[in-house]
Write an enzyme that holds these catalytic residues in place. Sequence first.
Site, PDB file in Angstrom:
ATOM      1  N   LYS A 106       0.866  -1.187   0.000  1.00  0.00           N
ATOM      2  CA  LYS A 106       0.000   0.000   0.000  1.00  0.00           C
ATOM      3  C   LYS A 106       0.893   1.225   0.000  1.00  0.00           C
ATOM      4  O   LYS A 106       2.061   1.149   0.399  1.00  0.00           O
ATOM      5  CB  LYS A 106      -0.873   0.009   1.258  1.00  0.00           C
ATOM      6  CG  LYS A 106      -2.155   0.799   1.110  1.00  0.00           C
ATOM      7  CD  LYS A 106      -3.243  -0.007   0.430  1.00  0.00           C
ATOM      8  CE  LYS A 106      -4.543   0.733   0.348  1.00  0.00           C
ATOM      9  NZ  LYS A 106      -5.656  -0.167   0.020  1.00  0.00           N
TER      10      LYS A 106
HETATM   11  P1  NAD Z   1     -13.179   7.721  -1.932  1.00  0.00           P
HETATM   12  O1  NAD Z   1     -12.108   8.741  -1.803  1.00  0.00           O
HETATM   13  O2  NAD Z   1     -13.785   7.482  -3.264  1.00  0.00           O
HETATM   14  O3  NAD Z   1     -14.369   8.064  -0.906  1.00  0.00           O
HETATM   15  C1  NAD Z   1     -14.146   8.266   0.446  1.00  0.00           C
HETATM   16  C2  NAD Z   1     -15.450   8.738   1.102  1.00  0.00           C
HETATM   17  O4  NAD Z   1     -15.253   8.800   2.518  1.00  0.00           O
HETATM   18  C3  NAD Z   1     -15.877  10.146   0.669  1.00  0.00           C
HETATM   19  O5  NAD Z   1     -17.284  10.170   0.504  1.00  0.00           O
HETATM   20  C4  NAD Z   1     -15.461  11.011   1.857  1.00  0.00           C
HETATM   21  O6  NAD Z   1     -16.235  12.204   1.981  1.00  0.00           O
HETATM   22  C5  NAD Z   1     -15.731  10.053   3.001  1.00  0.00           C
HETATM   23  N1  NAD Z   1     -15.052  10.443   4.236  1.00  0.00           N
HETATM   24  C6  NAD Z   1     -13.773  10.890   4.383  1.00  0.00           C
HETATM   25  N2  NAD Z   1     -13.552  11.197   5.667  1.00  0.00           N
HETATM   26  C7  NAD Z   1     -14.691  10.954   6.343  1.00  0.00           C
HETATM   27  C8  NAD Z   1     -15.092  11.089   7.693  1.00  0.00           C
HETATM   28  N3  NAD Z   1     -14.243  11.550   8.611  1.00  0.00           N
HETATM   29  N4  NAD Z   1     -16.352  10.710   8.044  1.00  0.00           N
HETATM   30  C9  NAD Z   1     -17.213  10.246   7.123  1.00  0.00           C
HETATM   31  N5  NAD Z   1     -16.889  10.110   5.815  1.00  0.00           N
HETATM   32  C10 NAD Z   1     -15.650  10.463   5.437  1.00  0.00           C
HETATM   33  O7  NAD Z   1     -12.554   6.381  -1.328  1.00  0.00           O
HETATM   34  P2  NAD Z   1     -12.958   4.874  -1.650  1.00  0.00           P
HETATM   35  O8  NAD Z   1     -12.102   4.386  -2.745  1.00  0.00           O
HETATM   36  O9  NAD Z   1     -14.445   4.739  -1.738  1.00  0.00           O
HETATM   37  O10 NAD Z   1     -12.437   4.155  -0.319  1.00  0.00           O
HETATM   38  C11 NAD Z   1     -13.210   4.105   0.862  1.00  0.00           C
HETATM   39  C12 NAD Z   1     -12.699   2.979   1.761  1.00  0.00           C
HETATM   40  O11 NAD Z   1     -12.768   1.738   1.049  1.00  0.00           O
HETATM   41  C13 NAD Z   1     -11.238   3.109   2.206  1.00  0.00           C
HETATM   42  O12 NAD Z   1     -11.097   2.524   3.476  1.00  0.00           O
HETATM   43  C14 NAD Z   1     -10.503   2.262   1.187  1.00  0.00           C
HETATM   44  O13 NAD Z   1      -9.247   1.792   1.678  1.00  0.00           O
HETATM   45  C15 NAD Z   1     -11.492   1.129   1.027  1.00  0.00           C
HETATM   46  N6  NAD Z   1     -11.343   0.345  -0.206  1.00  0.00           N
HETATM   47  C16 NAD Z   1     -11.383   0.943  -1.422  1.00  0.00           C
HETATM   48  C17 NAD Z   1     -11.250   0.166  -2.567  1.00  0.00           C
HETATM   49  C18 NAD Z   1     -11.357   0.749  -3.954  1.00  0.00           C
HETATM   50  O14 NAD Z   1     -11.354  -0.037  -4.912  1.00  0.00           O
HETATM   51  N7  NAD Z   1     -11.490   2.050  -4.135  1.00  0.00           N
HETATM   52  C19 NAD Z   1     -11.050  -1.215  -2.452  1.00  0.00           C
HETATM   53  C20 NAD Z   1     -11.044  -1.808  -1.189  1.00  0.00           C
HETATM   54  C21 NAD Z   1     -11.185  -1.000  -0.080  1.00  0.00           C
END
Ligand code: NAD
Length: 420
Positions: A106
Amino acid sequence: MKRKSSLYENVIEQFNKAADAMSLDPNIRKILRETVNEITVHFPVRMDDGSIQMFRGYRVQHNNALGPFKGGLRYHPAVDIDEVRALAAWMTWKTAIANLPLGGAKGGIQFDPKKHSPRELERITRRFTYALGSNIGPEYDIPAPDMNTNPQIMAWILDTFLSMMPPQERQSSFHIVTGKPIESGGSQGRMKATGQGLVYILERWADDEVFDLSKATYFVQGFGNVGSWAARLLKPIGAKMIAVEDQSGAISNPAGIDPDELLEYATKKGKISGYPNAKVIDHFTYMQTVADIFIPAALESQITSDTAPLVNVKLVIEGANGPTDSDGDRILRERGIHILPDILANAGGVIVSYFEWLQNKRREYWDLEEVDSKLHRKLIKAYVRVKETAEEYETDWRTAAYIVALRRLEHVYKERGIFP
Ligand code: NAD
């Protein structure tokens, strides 16, 4: 919300619990507790006003016994070495559970991308890629999107990396990064993959539990890639979203919030706050939402000793990585709330990233049906492995998921031995 303890310590606690339960070989336990490589880079970038700003970026490579390092890049002010270590280790377990020939890594940059123009973001991304240099590579370590990174950012990484290669090798190196835009070698279905995977797992769990998803209510934290896709894919099934929280605050509507309308609003405004068809609520009211399902899909350490007693659902399905800390996990279990753990529930993203990597290597384009059906098959097999392991060891699903991963890694280390 601030983290109480080290995130990596949380991973090690989860790891130790599973290692004890399965009596993991003590020597292999020593290896898997540690990361393989930890790269920190500091690099200068010219801002739009002509000034120079320094940035700190990380790439932690946790393990590559099963294949090349694989894992996302995060742009966020809270990114630090402890967080990246934890996220890298979770990738190792995730790829092992999904039976992929990949390891775990990561990375990220510690900064707030919202404070920068698109031109600055491009220069920051390109300079970070240059700083990482040969620490990443299409057969060595393959980045992907995570929080605040997207296909455009992956396209800049691709372009920068290819520009640093000898011309003869450029065409065969498109698999340096996954989550690319389709036209630049991305895969159909990668954008929705994590949300889609979460919904596949949820549907299977509902079948097993004879639970009617079409009448279910749920709330979601984070309305970015994972949260918004999960919500949009749950809509045709009939499940009703009754509260949402993002960085701008929380909203609720017991009659239901339409995910497509909310996404249209959030895309326009860059946040969910101000959405007209819901009322504003505070974080603690939001955490107490009475529903069937909670989908955390934002940051880690959201369900803790403070908030776990408030959670009022049957099931927590973890879209985010590490949303539940050790205390939160214990409290939810004591309260009879089932948890479908992150390393299973959000594995759809890395599975379709693997498909993208394969398509690039083979110079193929798969259609969406092919991607979705292969994703479904891989994830359901992983689900069944975790479920059967939970039954075999009479343990919770998180520990069972770790056992599935550790068994595979233990097998490989024993087969290959330790050099010299
Ligand atoms: P993203 O940047 O697209 O979205 C993140 C969201 O979280 C946004 O809506 C943001 O406003 C919100 N957020 C940020 N801080 C916050 C807070 N303090 N309280 C409430 N909401 C808050 O990110 P993503 O890609 O959707 O990733 C989200 C999670 O999923 C992360 O933990 C990431 O590691 C995990 N994840 C993502 C993927 C992927 O393919 N993108 C895969 C596996 C896991």
